[in-house]
Design a protein around this motif. Structure first.
Motif, PDB file in Angstrom:
ATOM      1  N   PRO A  93     104.466  77.579  71.675  1.00 13.95           N
ATOM      2  CA  PRO A  93     103.909  78.383  71.460  1.00 13.95           C
ATOM      3  C   PRO A  93     104.166  80.067  71.661  1.00 13.95           C
ATOM      4  O   PRO A  93     103.131  80.014  72.785  1.00 13.95           O
ATOM      5  CB  PRO A  93     103.018  78.549  70.499  1.00 13.95           C
ATOM      6  N   ASN A  94     104.736  80.784  71.290  1.00 11.47           N
ATOM      7  CA  ASN A  94     105.372  82.239  71.407  1.00 11.47           C
ATOM      8  C   ASN A  94     104.982  83.020  70.143  1.00 11.47           C
ATOM      9  O   ASN A  94     105.423  84.689  70.481  1.00 11.47           O
ATOM     10  CB  ASN A  94     106.284  82.550  72.383  1.00 11.47           C
ATOM     11  N   THR A 142      96.035  73.147  68.754  1.00 10.41           N
ATOM     12  CA  THR A 142      96.862  72.250  70.064  1.00 10.41           C
ATOM     13  C   THR A 142      97.500  70.746  70.911  1.00 10.41           C
ATOM     14  O   THR A 142      96.685  70.402  69.976  1.00 10.41           O
ATOM     15  CB  THR A 142      96.186  73.640  71.237  1.00 10.41           C
ATOM     16  N   PHE A 160      99.361  81.666  68.915  1.00  6.40           N
ATOM     17  CA  PHE A 160     100.263  81.588  68.236  1.00  6.40           C
ATOM     18  C   PHE A 160     100.941  80.372  67.379  1.00  6.40           C
ATOM     19  O   PHE A 160     100.337  79.280  68.039  1.00  6.40           O
ATOM     20  CB  PHE A 160     101.312  81.180  69.761  1.00  6.40           C
ATOM     21  N   THR A 161     101.704  80.073  67.098  1.00  2.00           N
ATOM     22  CA  THR A 161     102.125  79.004  66.051  1.00  2.00           C
ATOM     23  C   THR A 161     103.109  78.048  66.143  1.00  2.00           C
ATOM     24  O   THR A 161     102.897  77.061  65.515  1.00  2.00           O
ATOM     25  CB  THR A 161     101.033  79.571  64.045  1.00  2.00           C
ATOM     26  N   ILE A 162     103.776  79.429  66.988  1.00  2.00           N
ATOM     27  CA  ILE A 162     105.321  78.003  67.127  1.00  2.00           C
ATOM     28  C   ILE A 162     105.861  78.883  68.312  1.00  2.00           C
ATOM     29  O   ILE A 162     106.223  79.800  67.837  1.00  2.00           O
ATOM     30  CB  ILE A 162     106.464  78.303  65.202  1.00  2.00           C
ATOM     31  N   PRO A 163     106.916  77.640  68.160  1.00  3.52           N
ATOM     32  CA  PRO A 163     107.108  76.275  68.469  1.00  3.52           C
ATOM     33  C   PRO A 163     105.640  75.920  68.550  1.00  3.52           C
ATOM     34  O   PRO A 163     105.325  75.865  70.188  1.00  3.52           O
ATOM     35  CB  PRO A 163     108.121  76.206  69.605  1.00  3.52           C
ATOM     36  N   SER A 164     106.176  73.914  67.855  1.00  3.69           N
ATOM     37  CA  SER A 164     104.594  73.835  68.760  1.00  3.69           C
ATOM     38  C   SER A 164     104.967  73.029  70.660  1.00  3.69           C
ATOM     39  O   SER A 164     103.590  72.472  70.913  1.00  3.69           O
ATOM     40  CB  SER A 164     104.809  71.841  68.194  1.00  3.69           C
ATOM     41  N   HIS A 203     105.550  73.390  64.131  1.00  3.21           N
ATOM     42  CA  HIS A 203     104.743  74.466  63.887  1.00  3.21           C
ATOM     43  C   HIS A 203     103.444  74.102  64.579  1.00  3.21           C
ATOM     44  O   HIS A 203     103.094  72.761  64.380  1.00  3.21           O
ATOM     45  CB  HIS A 203     103.893  74.827  61.929  1.00  3.21           C
ATOM     46  N   LEU A 204     102.310  74.910  64.329  1.00  2.00           N
ATOM     47  CA  LEU A 204     101.301  74.344  65.258  1.00  2.00           C
ATOM     48  C   LEU A 204     100.264  74.413  64.094  1.00  2.00           C
ATOM     49  O   LEU A 204     100.190  75.659  63.433  1.00  2.00           O
ATOM     50  CB  LEU A 204     100.045  75.570  65.873  1.00  2.00           C
ATOM     51  N   GLU A 222     103.077  84.070  66.176  1.00  2.00           N
ATOM     52  CA  GLU A 222     102.359  83.734  65.016  1.00  2.00           C
ATOM     53  C   GLU A 222     102.757  84.117  63.944  1.00  2.00           C
ATOM     54  O   GLU A 222     103.010  85.411  63.918  1.00  2.00           O
ATOM     55  CB  GLU A 222     100.664  84.692  65.171  1.00  2.00           C
TER      56      GLU A 222
END
Length: 284
Positions: free
Chosen positions: A241-242, A265, A234-238, A272-273, A244
């Protein structure tokens, strides 16, 4: 006496020549610390939210700080960085040219800002930072209306680099948060990229689409392969994250091997990550 002076002068010259030789640059070491050709290209894609940290509080605004994002990039040292939500001299970003500033702070000799729209006295868009010289840089003029629907300010930026003697195209995108807009705009983006179908191309950005979204199906139908196959990257929220929605993809298959794909991470410089793909590129 003259002989002693001559010997003394020769000794001094020998000392200084030795120091000069020792301090001569030994060639451009690059990220790898040597002058050997790089086997792998390291690519980062990062939606930087105009360099504003995220704390997960509804309605909360944070001050833009390019140093936070620059430090994240420097800590990973990718060869190429595909950035989204970049500000150019806007009010909210205190008049900073963020692409230029990030390139300087993170140590990239080449960068380009792709304008998406006018915003707050400046502009908003995407950017590419590169340790390789870029050419054929194009900010593609995408339609603002398709099938009678007014389309948001989607953007496609492309550039070419030469990697180990191979011409490689880079493409950065930021798609709409609205499905109807994505459905109409994305095929246009794929059509724009069709002229480069004979060359290796790396596409990255914020697709605003989860892996099961129809946009990802269209991406794969166009011959692109995503570097990530783990549904839990997953990339969001930083901060928690939940899902992609950020991807790096490539085509054609025969030019590439994916060495690794990771989500960075433990950083809070955006909502975003960043993601990083290590790609081995070779002629088929």
């Amino acid at each position: 006496m003259m002989k002693r002076v001559f010997i003394l002068m020769m000794s001094i010259c020998a000392v200084f020549m030795g120091c000069s030789k020792a301090n001569e640059p030994q060639g451009d070491a690059g990220w790898g610390g040597n002058t050997e050709p790089k086997e792998n290209l390291v690519v980062m894609s990062y939606n930087i939210k105009h360099c504003a940290p995220y704390y997960g509080v509804s309605g909360e605004t944070t001050t833009a700080d390019v140093n936070n994002v620059a430090n994240v990039i420097k800590s990973k040292k990718p060869d190429v960085v595909l950035l989204q939500e970049v500000d150019y001299k806007t009010t909210r970003s205190l008049g900073v040219d963020q692409a230029k500033e990030l390139a300087e702070l993170a140590g990239y000799p080449y960068y380009y800002f792709f304008k998406q729209k006018d915003f707050q006295g400046g502009a908003y868009g995407t950017a590419i930072l590169s340790s390789f010289q870029m050419s054929e840089i194009v900010n593609h003029d995408l339609p603002k209306e398709i099938d009678g629907l007014t389309i948001g300010s989607n953007v496609l930026g492309t550039a070419k680099i030469k990697f180990n003697g191979i011409d490689v195209y880079l493409a950065v995108i930021h798609l709409s948060v609205t499905q109807a807009e994505r459905d109409r705009q994305f095929p246009v983006i794929m059509e724009e990229l069709s002229s480069k179908s004979d060359f290796p191309i790396i596409l990255g950005g914020d697709f605003n689409s989860k892996p099961d979204n129809s946009i990802i199906g269209k991406l794969e139908a166009a011959g692109f392969v995503r570097t990530n196959t783990d549904p839990k990257n997953f990339t969001i929220p930083s901060n928690a994250p939940n899902r992609e929605i950020d991807y790096i993809a490539y085509r054609p298959l025969e030019y590439f091997n994916v060495v690794s794909h990771t989500v960075v991470t433990g950083v809070n410089a955006s909502d975003h990550l960043p993601i990083i793909s290590v790609l081995k590129i070779s002629k088929p």
